[in-house]
Motif scaffolding. Structure first.
Motif, PDB file in Angstrom:
ATOM      1  N   GLN A 219       0.833  -1.209   0.000  1.00 49.19           N
ATOM      2  CA  GLN A 219       0.000   0.000   0.000  1.00 49.19           C
ATOM      3  C   GLN A 219       0.866   1.257   0.000  1.00 49.19           C
ATOM      4  OE1 GLN A 219      -2.439  -0.693   3.462  1.00 49.19           O
ATOM      5  NE2 GLN A 219      -4.158  -1.435   2.241  1.00 49.19           N
ATOM      6  N   LEU A 220       1.918   1.268   0.812  1.00 48.45           N
ATOM      7  CA  LEU A 220       2.812   2.426   0.866  1.00 48.45           C
ATOM      8  C   LEU A 220       3.531   2.640  -0.462  1.00 48.45           C
ATOM      9  CD1 LEU A 220       4.278   2.008   4.458  1.00 48.45           C
ATOM     10  CD2 LEU A 220       2.762   3.841   3.649  1.00 48.45           C
ATOM     11  N   LEU A 221       3.995   1.555  -1.074  1.00 48.87           N
ATOM     12  CA  LEU A 221       4.674   1.666  -2.373  1.00 48.87           C
ATOM     13  C   LEU A 221       3.708   2.158  -3.449  1.00 48.87           C
ATOM     14  CD1 LEU A 221       6.893  -1.541  -2.305  1.00 48.87           C
ATOM     15  CD2 LEU A 221       7.690   0.841  -2.227  1.00 48.87           C
ATOM     16  N   LYS A 222       2.479   1.647  -3.420  1.00 47.74           N
ATOM     17  CA  LYS A 222       1.468   2.077  -4.395  1.00 47.74           C
ATOM     18  C   LYS A 222       1.174   3.570  -4.239  1.00 47.74           C
ATOM     19  CE  LYS A 222      -3.124   0.920  -6.116  1.00 47.74           C
ATOM     20  NZ  LYS A 222      -4.272   0.026  -5.995  1.00 47.74           N
ATOM     21  N   LYS A 223       1.054   4.021  -3.004  1.00 46.61           N
ATOM     22  CA  LYS A 223       0.784   5.439  -2.734  1.00 46.61           C
ATOM     23  C   LYS A 223       1.959   6.301  -3.197  1.00 46.61           C
ATOM     24  CE  LYS A 223      -0.372   8.657   0.968  1.00 46.61           C
ATOM     25  NZ  LYS A 223      -0.597   8.825   2.402  1.00 46.61           N
ATOM     26  N   ALA A 224       3.186   5.875  -2.897  1.00 48.30           N
ATOM     27  CA  ALA A 224       4.379   6.624  -3.298  1.00 48.30           C
ATOM     28  C   ALA A 224       4.467   6.735  -4.816  1.00 48.30           C
ATOM     29  CB  ALA A 224       5.634   5.962  -2.741  1.00 48.30           C
ATOM     30  N   ASN A 225       4.178   5.651  -5.522  1.00 46.01           N
ATOM     31  CA  ASN A 225       4.227   5.685  -6.986  1.00 46.01           C
ATOM     32  C   ASN A 225       3.108   6.544  -7.565  1.00 46.01           C
ATOM     33  OD1 ASN A 225       6.575   4.124  -7.688  1.00 46.01           O
ATOM     34  ND2 ASN A 225       5.495   2.362  -6.863  1.00 46.01           N
ATOM     35  N   ALA A 226       1.942   6.538  -6.931  1.00 47.61           N
ATOM     36  CA  ALA A 226       0.791   7.300  -7.439  1.00 47.61           C
ATOM     37  C   ALA A 226       1.045   8.805  -7.400  1.00 47.61           C
ATOM     38  CB  ALA A 226      -0.472   6.953  -6.654  1.00 47.61           C
ATOM     39  N   ILE A 227       1.746   9.294  -6.380  1.00 51.32           N
ATOM     40  CA  ILE A 227       1.949  10.739  -6.288  1.00 51.32           C
ATOM     41  C   ILE A 227       3.030  11.245  -7.241  1.00 51.32           C
ATOM     42  CG2 ILE A 227       1.097  10.896  -3.914  1.00 51.32           C
ATOM     43  CD1 ILE A 227       3.996  11.126  -2.989  1.00 51.32           C
ATOM     44  N   CYS A 228       3.654  10.352  -7.999  1.00 53.23           N
ATOM     45  CA  CYS A 228       4.699  10.745  -8.949  1.00 53.23           C
ATOM     46  C   CYS A 228       4.148  11.083 -10.334  1.00 53.23           C
ATOM     47  CB  CYS A 228       5.743   9.636  -9.066  1.00 53.23           C
ATOM     48  SG  CYS A 228       6.682   9.429  -7.546  1.00 53.23           S
ATOM     49  N   SER A 229       2.860  10.981 -10.504  1.00 55.56           N
ATOM     50  CA  SER A 229       2.251  11.295 -11.792  1.00 55.56           C
ATOM     51  C   SER A 229       2.527  12.753 -12.158  1.00 55.56           C
ATOM     52  CB  SER A 229       0.742  11.028 -11.709  1.00 55.56           C
ATOM     53  OG  SER A 229       0.139  11.297 -12.945  1.00 55.56           O
ATOM     54  N   ASN A 230       2.889  12.973 -13.420  1.00 55.87           N
ATOM     55  CA  ASN A 230       3.177  14.321 -13.948  1.00 55.87           C
ATOM     56  C   ASN A 230       4.326  15.013 -13.231  1.00 55.87           C
ATOM     57  OD1 ASN A 230       1.109  14.310 -15.967  1.00 55.87           O
ATOM     58  ND2 ASN A 230      -0.362  14.577 -14.312  1.00 55.87           N
ATOM     59  N   THR A 231       5.359  14.249 -12.876  1.00 56.55           N
ATOM     60  CA  THR A 231       6.545  14.793 -12.213  1.00 56.55           C
ATOM     61  C   THR A 231       7.796  14.300 -12.946  1.00 56.55           C
ATOM     62  OG1 THR A 231       6.868  12.911 -10.724  1.00 56.55           O
ATOM     63  CG2 THR A 231       5.380  14.683  -9.960  1.00 56.55           C
ATOM     64  N   LEU A 232       8.935  14.764 -12.487  1.00 59.84           N
ATOM     65  CA  LEU A 232      10.203  14.290 -13.041  1.00 59.84           C
ATOM     66  C   LEU A 232      10.334  12.780 -12.889  1.00 59.84           C
ATOM     67  CD1 LEU A 232      13.005  14.931 -14.284  1.00 59.84           C
ATOM     68  CD2 LEU A 232      13.840  15.193 -11.936  1.00 59.84           C
ATOM     69  N   MET A 233       9.829  12.247 -11.774  1.00 56.81           N
ATOM     70  CA  MET A 233       9.927  10.798 -11.554  1.00 56.81           C
ATOM     71  C   MET A 233       9.200  10.033 -12.660  1.00 56.81           C
ATOM     72  SD  MET A 233      10.356  12.508  -8.637  1.00 56.81           S
ATOM     73  CE  MET A 233       8.806  12.739  -7.829  1.00 56.81           C
ATOM     74  N   GLU A 234       8.050  10.520 -13.084  1.00 60.12           N
ATOM     75  CA  GLU A 234       7.337   9.870 -14.180  1.00 60.12           C
ATOM     76  C   GLU A 234       8.117  10.015 -15.484  1.00 60.12           C
ATOM     77  OE1 GLU A 234       2.795   9.561 -15.351  1.00 60.12           O
ATOM     78  OE2 GLU A 234       3.589  11.551 -15.872  1.00 60.12           O
ATOM     79  N   THR A 235       8.674  11.193 -15.730  1.00 58.79           N
ATOM     80  CA  THR A 235       9.461  11.423 -16.944  1.00 58.79           C
ATOM     81  C   THR A 235      10.636  10.459 -17.041  1.00 58.79           C
ATOM     82  OG1 THR A 235       8.842  13.762 -16.969  1.00 58.79           O
ATOM     83  CG2 THR A 235      10.809  13.150 -18.216  1.00 58.79           C
ATOM     84  N   LEU A 236      11.314  10.237 -15.913  1.00 59.89           N
ATOM     85  CA  LEU A 236      12.476   9.342 -15.886  1.00 59.89           C
ATOM     86  C   LEU A 236      12.097   7.883 -15.649  1.00 59.89           C
ATOM     87  CD1 LEU A 236      15.017  11.546 -13.882  1.00 59.89           C
ATOM     88  CD2 LEU A 236      14.809  11.277 -16.363  1.00 59.89           C
ATOM     89  N   GLU A 237      10.791   7.611 -15.509  1.00 60.23           N
ATOM     90  CA  GLU A 237      10.260   6.269 -15.282  1.00 60.23           C
ATOM     91  C   GLU A 237      10.777   5.639 -13.988  1.00 60.23           C
ATOM     92  OE1 GLU A 237      10.009   3.748 -18.868  1.00 60.23           O
ATOM     93  OE2 GLU A 237      10.718   5.510 -19.974  1.00 60.23           O
ATOM     94  N   ILE A 238      10.933   6.475 -12.969  1.00 61.00           N
ATOM     95  CA  ILE A 238      11.372   6.011 -11.652  1.00 61.00           C
ATOM     96  C   ILE A 238      10.171   5.413 -10.927  1.00 61.00           C
ATOM     97  CG2 ILE A 238      12.221   6.745  -9.383  1.00 61.00           C
ATOM     98  CD1 ILE A 238      13.754   8.999 -10.904  1.00 61.00           C
ATOM     99  N   THR A 239      10.351   4.215 -10.396  1.00 63.05           N
ATOM    100  CA  THR A 239       9.302   3.589  -9.592  1.00 63.05           C
ATOM    101  C   THR A 239       9.904   3.105  -8.275  1.00 63.05           C
ATOM    102  OG1 THR A 239       9.652   1.467 -10.708  1.00 63.05           O
ATOM    103  CG2 THR A 239       7.877   2.860 -11.549  1.00 63.05           C
ATOM    104  N   PHE A 240       9.094   3.204  -7.227  1.00 63.14           N
ATOM    105  CA  PHE A 240       9.504   2.713  -5.920  1.00 63.14           C
ATOM    106  C   PHE A 240       9.132   1.234  -5.848  1.00 63.14           C
ATOM    107  CE2 PHE A 240       8.575   7.251  -5.448  1.00 63.14           C
ATOM    108  CZ  PHE A 240       9.844   7.685  -5.117  1.00 63.14           C
ATOM    109  N   VAL A 241      10.111   0.394  -5.480  1.00 62.94           N
ATOM    110  CA  VAL A 241       9.908  -1.049  -5.590  1.00 62.94           C
ATOM    111  C   VAL A 241      10.057  -1.822  -4.279  1.00 62.94           C
ATOM    112  CG1 VAL A 241      10.505  -1.133  -8.041  1.00 62.94           C
ATOM    113  CG2 VAL A 241      12.314  -1.422  -6.326  1.00 62.94           C
ATOM    114  N   ASP A 242      10.664  -1.221  -3.258  1.00 61.44           N
ATOM    115  CA  ASP A 242      10.843  -1.951  -2.000  1.00 61.44           C
ATOM    116  C   ASP A 242      11.058  -0.945  -0.877  1.00 61.44           C
ATOM    117  OD1 ASP A 242      11.098  -4.110  -0.242  1.00 61.44           O
ATOM    118  OD2 ASP A 242      13.217  -4.435  -0.696  1.00 61.44           O
TER     119      ASP A 242
END
Length: 141
Positions: free
Chosen positions: A8-31
């Motif tokens: 749940q925490l990882l899903k939430k962290a990834n969700a707030i990266c929409s339309n940010t640099l993290m999305e542009t660089l395809e960064i995902t939180f995995v663990d």
């Protein structure tokens, strides 16, 4: 922390990266664990420097993203906002393709400042960059 909470925490962290640099660089939180957070980023021409290897700036963006997110997750984010104060990186190995993994581990967790070590490794767990990040927790007004 149980597996459901972790997911749940990882899903939430990834969700707030929409339309940010993290999305542009395809960064995902995995663990994540009690004192660390791991993110993953693909290495492709999108993050290359002109000679076809991972750009150091992309590595630093990955490191600051995972370190700041870790501060946000492990501190009282409801009452504080997190900002980066200082970052330094040593790039020790190049990479052309695949994925890099950034593991942010807390070295100092003060009330105001936090010190993170971020190890960026390749898929074979070889060190690509070693980064130090200092963050600050500022009260929300």
């Amino acid at each position: 922390m149980n597996q459901d909470t972790k997911e749940q925490l990882l899903k939430k962290a990834n969700a707030i990266c929409s339309n940010t640099l993290m999305e542009t660089l395809e960064i995902t939180f995995v663990d994540l664990g009690s004192d660390y957070l791991v993110a993953k980023m693909p290495v492709s021409p999108k993050v290359h420097q002109p000679d076809g290897v991972l750009h150091g700036g992309a590595s630093v963006a990955l490191a600051e993203s995972v370190g700041s997110a870790a501060s946000y997750m492990f501190l009282d984010a409801e009452n504080f906002m997190i900002r980066g104060l200082e970052i330094s990186a040593n790039h020790v190995k190049s990479i052309r393709t695949g994925f890099v993994y950034a593991k942010a581990s807390i070295l100092h967790k003060g009330r105001t400042t936090q010190l993170w070590q971020i190890r960026i490794t390749n898929q074979e767990d070889q060190l690509i960059s070693l980064v130090k990040l200092t963050t600050i927790a500022l009260p929300k007004s």
